[in-house]
Structure formats: C-alpha cells, structure tokens
Scaffold this active site. Structure first.
Site, short mmCIF file in Angstrom:
data_model
loop_
_atom_site.label_atom_id
_atom_site.label_comp_id
_atom_site.label_asym_id
_atom_site.label_seq_id
_atom_site.Cartn_x
_atom_site.Cartn_y
_atom_site.Cartn_z
CB THR A 1 -0.55 0.32 0.96
OG1 THR A 1 -2.27 1.05 1.31
CG2 THR A 1 -0.84 0.30 1.93
CB CYS B 1 -3.90 6.60 5.51
SG CYS B 1 -5.34 7.64 4.17
CG HIS C 1 -4.54 2.40 2.83
ND1 HIS C 1 -3.24 3.12 1.90
CD2 HIS C 1 -4.91 4.16 3.21
CE1 HIS C 1 -3.10 4.34 1.82
NE2 HIS C 1 -4.20 4.52 2.56
#
Length: 161
Positions: A23, A29, A46
């Site tokens: 990711t 995030c 994620h």
C-alpha cells in the site's frame, strides 16, 4: 514468487506465502498488517479514519480502523489463520500539514494511530513493529512468507519491521 497485491486507500486484502501486499500513499492514513506465522497467512488494511460514524448507513467500512480491522480478521480466519497467533505491524499516521489551531479534528494521523492501537489492544493482538507519526508519507510492503514489512519513505532509508 507469488503475487504483488496492491491495497488501495480505504481497502484491505489478504495473501499467503510468497505474496507481497503493498500500500502506498500513507500520509495521515495507517497501514496495518495482521499475520499468522504458522499458517503463513497475512493481511493488510489501509485505514483512512479512526471510527465508523454512527450516522452513516452506507459508508465504506474498510475506510475506518474499527470496521476495517473487523473485516480483515474475518477474512483471515476464513482463509485458515488463527486470531490467537496474530501479530500486527503498522505504518503511517503522519501529520502532513501544519495548522494554526491545534484542533483534535485536524490530528487525523494521531487519531488513526490511537484508534488502531486501541483496537489491537482490546483484541489482544501484539504490535511487533511500528513506524508511525512524524511528517512524511510512506509506502508499506508486507512479505507474507516471512512476515517482514518494509517501510519506504522519501526522507530516510527503508525500515524493516
């Protein structure tokens, strides 16, 4: 060599020995991996925001720490992993922008980190590696065969968790 499985923002997936889960775009995030070393099954989420809002009926549950981790655990268990053996690693949660006021609402990265840690603690899942906070983005690559997570940044050398 297995597959390279890309996890987009507000998404999650699982893999087995030989697969690499990747990711990118981890600013505020948080990327979270869960891994069962005995079965060599692992997953990654994620996470964009700390918790699923009470007033939303049709929001994407993979976007929020609490619901994404519930979904990831279910998916891993269905694939044959044991929750008793899960270990977690996490990266991201940066404070990407400076704000003149220090409103808690603007501390999304820190709130995401807190939400993930709280969920893992409540679920008795130990955190075996972490590269969180600061002010820079990250990419996280998780080798499901070895359980190693590589964190890549522009600011410094790769970090192996």
């Amino acid at each position: 060599m297995g597959n390279k499985i890309r996890i987009k923002m507000a998404d999650l997936n699982i893999g087995k020995d030989g697969d690499i889960l990747i990711t990118s775009g981890l600013g505020s995030c948080v990327g979270v991996t869960l891994y069962d070393s005995k079965s060599q099954i692992g997953g990654m989420a994620h996470v964009m925001l700390p918790e699923f809002p009470e007033n939303k009926d049709d929001g994407n549950p993979a976007k929020y720490a609490d619901t994404a981790l519930d979904m990831l655990i279910d998916k891993l268990k269905k694939a044959g992993a044991s929750k008793r053996r899960f270990e977690a690693k996490m990266a991201g949660g940066a404070q990407m922008f400076k704000f003149s006021n220090s409103s808690d609402k603007m501390r999304i990265g820190a709130r995401n980190i807190e939400a993930v840690k709280k969920y893992l603690k409540k679920s008795n899942i130990p955190i075996k590696g972490s590269e969180v906070g600061k002010d820079y983005g990250r990419t996280m690559e998780f080798d499901v065969g070895t359980g190693k997570a590589t964190i890549k940044t522009v600011k410094k050398d790769d970090i192996i968790l």
